[in-house]
Design an enzyme around this catalytic site. Structure first.
Site, PDB file in Angstrom:
ATOM      1  N   GLU A  49       1.117  -1.199  -0.040  1.00 12.30           N
ATOM      2  CA  GLU A  49       0.159  -0.049   0.180  1.00 12.30           C
ATOM      3  C   GLU A  49       0.847   1.239   0.157  1.00 12.30           C
ATOM      4  OE1 GLU A  49      -3.387   2.119   3.105  1.00 12.30           O
ATOM      5  OE2 GLU A  49      -2.773  -0.179   3.175  1.00 12.30           O
ATOM      6  N   ASP A  60      -5.217   9.375   9.640  1.00 10.93           N
ATOM      7  CA  ASP A  60      -3.871   8.903  10.129  1.00 10.93           C
ATOM      8  C   ASP A  60      -3.320   9.733  11.488  1.00 10.93           C
ATOM      9  OD1 ASP A  60      -3.210   7.385   7.655  1.00 10.93           O
ATOM     10  OD2 ASP A  60      -3.061   9.153   6.709  1.00 10.93           O
TER      11      ASP A  60
END
Length: 265
Positions: A49, A60
């Site tokens: 990824e 995140d």
């Protein structure tokens, strides 16, 4: 059949689960990205990824936020990203997923962006902020390019919505392990295990991967033992990349990845 689907089919035949390894492209440098990818491939990662930086990465945690800022400061633009993907694709046939945010695609146009991503060698997309209610144009463009669309669900996603998300997901369904953002956690919660088992019962036609907070081989072993078809590891890779000299990076990533992969067999 896409590379991602082929990979899951291959792993099913071997009675293995998938290790999906995340890194932020261009952080701490382009050369570090290439070294890390080589280490991931050698270590046995099944899918890589690749993060593309965004100014407001809401899904995140601090580690990947820092990496995103660093990548932007290093001048990673989308054209440079695609060139880097082509370099990676020239070295390996491993499935590649691009993880970024919806505005990046919207600004360029879904059709144009996804076509360029496909031509560069990307096999799937993860957009954490893409809601299924707003995904019609995105899904249409992805289908045209035969690009997998990986959607996210959480431990508290209701069953009816879970089924709707699964219907527009291809490649695999990404279940967020924790209430919060990405990052190294210290505990696997029972609510995550319960949600994973419930999701697997509700979604039988597509693999289910678990990510956020998975940082070591013990975590991988636990999630595999309770039914995960894939485990996604990200922040732990970023930490290694931050703290390892470029000359030793490939070996360090290889060693770490090999330990993780051993727990998926």
């Amino acid at each position: 059949m896409s590379r991602i689907k082929e990979k899951f089919s291959e792993l099913k035949d071997k009675k293995e689960k998938a290790l999906v390894s995340y890194i932020m492209t261009g952080y701490p440098s382009e050369n570090a990205t290439l070294s890390a990818v080589r280490g991931l491939v050698r270590g046995g990662a099944d899918i890589i990824e690749l993060g593309f930086p965004f100014s407001d990465p809401i899904a995140d945690g601090p580690t990947i936020q820092k990496a995103s800022t660093g990548s932007l400061n290093n001048g990673i633009k989308i054209e440079k990203f695609f060139k880097l993907v082509k370099k990676i694709r020239n070295e390996t046939n491993i499935p590649l997923i691009l993880m970024t945010y919806t505005n990046i695609l919207y600004k360029q146009g879904y059709q144009k962006f996804i076509k360029n991503a496909k031509n560069a060698g990307i096999d799937g997309l993860i957009l954490p902020d893409m809601a299924i209610e707003e995904a019609k144009q995105y899904l249409s463009a992805a289908k045209l390019q035969k690009m997998d669309t990986v959607f996210l669900v959480s431990p508290n996603t209701q069953k009816d919505r879970l089924v709707k998300i699964a219907k527009v997901t291809s490649g695999f369904l990404y279940m967020v392990a924790v209430f919060g953002t990405t990052g190294v956690q210290t505990k696997i919660h029972q609510y995550t295990i319960d949600a994973l088992k419930s999701t697997k019962r509700s979604v039988k036609s597509i693999p289910v991967g678990v990510g956020f907070g998975i940082s070591n081989a013990k975590d991988v072993r636990k999630y595999v033992s309770v039914g995960a078809d894939a485990v996604i590891v990200g922040s732990a890779n970023i930490k290694i990349m931050e703290n390892t000299p470029i000359s030793k990076l490939e070996k360090a990533i290889f060693s770490f990845t090999k330990k993780l992969k051993s727990e998926t067999r």
